[in-house]
Design a protein around this motif. Sequence first.
Motif, mmCIF file in Angstrom:
data_model
loop_
_atom_site.group_PDB
_atom_site.id
_atom_site.type_symbol
_atom_site.label_atom_id
_atom_site.label_comp_id
_atom_site.label_asym_id
_atom_site.label_seq_id
_atom_site.Cartn_x
_atom_site.Cartn_y
_atom_site.Cartn_z
ATOM 1 N N ALA A 155 0.832 -1.207 0.000
ATOM 2 C CA ALA A 155 0.000 0.000 0.000
ATOM 3 C C ALA A 155 0.866 1.256 0.000
ATOM 4 N N ASP A 156 1.964 1.235 0.761
ATOM 5 C CA ASP A 156 2.879 2.383 0.787
ATOM 6 C C ASP A 156 3.484 2.629 -0.584
ATOM 7 N N LEU A 157 3.874 1.520 -1.224
ATOM 8 C CA LEU A 157 4.471 1.655 -2.552
ATOM 9 C C LEU A 157 3.464 2.187 -3.563
ATOM 10 N N GLN A 158 2.225 1.757 -3.444
ATOM 11 C CA GLN A 158 1.196 2.252 -4.345
ATOM 12 C C GLN A 158 0.995 3.753 -4.164
ATOM 13 N N ARG A 159 0.956 4.194 -2.896
ATOM 14 C CA ARG A 159 0.809 5.622 -2.633
ATOM 15 C C ARG A 159 2.037 6.399 -3.140
ATOM 16 N N MET A 160 3.215 5.802 -2.924
ATOM 17 C CA MET A 160 4.457 6.450 -3.377
ATOM 18 C C MET A 160 4.479 6.573 -4.901
ATOM 19 N N LEU A 161 4.025 5.511 -5.566
ATOM 20 C CA LEU A 161 3.987 5.524 -7.021
ATOM 21 C C LEU A 161 3.010 6.586 -7.525
ATOM 22 N N HIS A 162 1.874 6.693 -6.851
ATOM 23 C CA HIS A 162 0.896 7.694 -7.235
ATOM 24 C C HIS A 162 1.474 9.105 -7.067
ATOM 25 N N ARG A 163 2.161 9.314 -5.923
ATOM 26 C CA ARG A 163 2.772 10.627 -5.690
ATOM 27 C C ARG A 163 3.843 10.932 -6.735
#
Length: 402
Positions: A155-163
């Motif tokens: 989930a953190d990586l998904q948010r990081m990728l989105h950012r």
Amino acid sequence: MDSAQTPASKGKILVVDDAPDVVKLLSEFLGGSGYEVCGVDRSSQVLSVALAHKPELILLDAHMPKPDGYAVCQQLKQTSELRQIPVIFMSVSEEKWDKVNAFAVGGADYITKPIWFEELLARVNSHLTTYRLQKRLQLQTQRALTASGQSPLLADLQRMLHRQTEILKRQNERLQQEIYEREQAEQALLQEKQKSEQLLLNILPRAIVEQLKQFEGSLAERFDEATILFADIVNFTPLAANVVPLELVNLLNQVFSAFDRLVDQYGLEKIKTIGDAYMVAGGLPIPQADHPEVVMEMAIAMQEVIASFTRDNEEPLQLRIGINTGAVVAGVIGIRKFSYDLWGDAVNIASRMEAQGVPGKIQVTEQTYQKLKHKYEFEPGGEIQVKGRGLMPIYHFVQRKS
């Protein structure tokens, strides 16, 4: 093929361009910026080199000998080990269809040549960051699927990728705006430079303008032989007294503009106008062997042109034309209000040929006559008194020899 490595590499980049100098230049720049670079100048080598070196980004020239960059990109995207590697196309073309084709075959970006290194570095950094986040996300996804559960790290990586995607989007928008503003400024500067140069070319010969760009101060050159023409409008003084000044200026503008077009047509050099007098020279600033003939053709054409202009009483205007051939000094002197001018005895004599000429006639000196008698018919005009030179024989043009 060449490569450059740094101790702490920021990432692996494959540079592909059929121009070895471009490959070398980009490799040196990116290598100096901390990247590990591999370069190839043949499109047929790209697939094998990419499989061997596993780059994280590919800079690909769009227009190369077959296969071109578009075909190479398709090959890369059809290869499972390479399809996720971002490809930045490079091209001299700014045509929208070239850009559309680049994205259609799987390209991640498109940059035009000549390449602005700051722009290239920004795009490389952004695409590498996104690529690595995607790789981490895929790896975490595989682990999460194996564990049959949702990982907090995923989930953190998904948010990081989105950012990062949003950051990349904003960076690209800002970069595009900067590029647009830079291009607009460069275009405005180019237009102003062209306007300034055109204004200068209306005053000075192109060859002199080029020399003035390199030298300061006086710029003069001796020409062993040139042909000088002076022409003035017959009975201009009484005409000027009976015509409204604005109408007179308009008439002169029409006449001299017609003469200017003849100067361009015959490749001669307009020197100046003084009142109703018009001065032309041949054989300078670029020497030409046939300058006496070309100046004579100009004089004949001027007589034909002036006949189309009439006075208030419908009588056609007439010219007195004087021509002489000899040595002159030509150039630009001073530091303000530049003008290209001629000096020398040959110039003074040409002026006397016009001043003491016959209305409607082209009067030439012995020197010019000797240059032209094989091609034109002349009739002797006797002798005239020239200040400082005494009596000088003169000749009047009759017609071209058949």
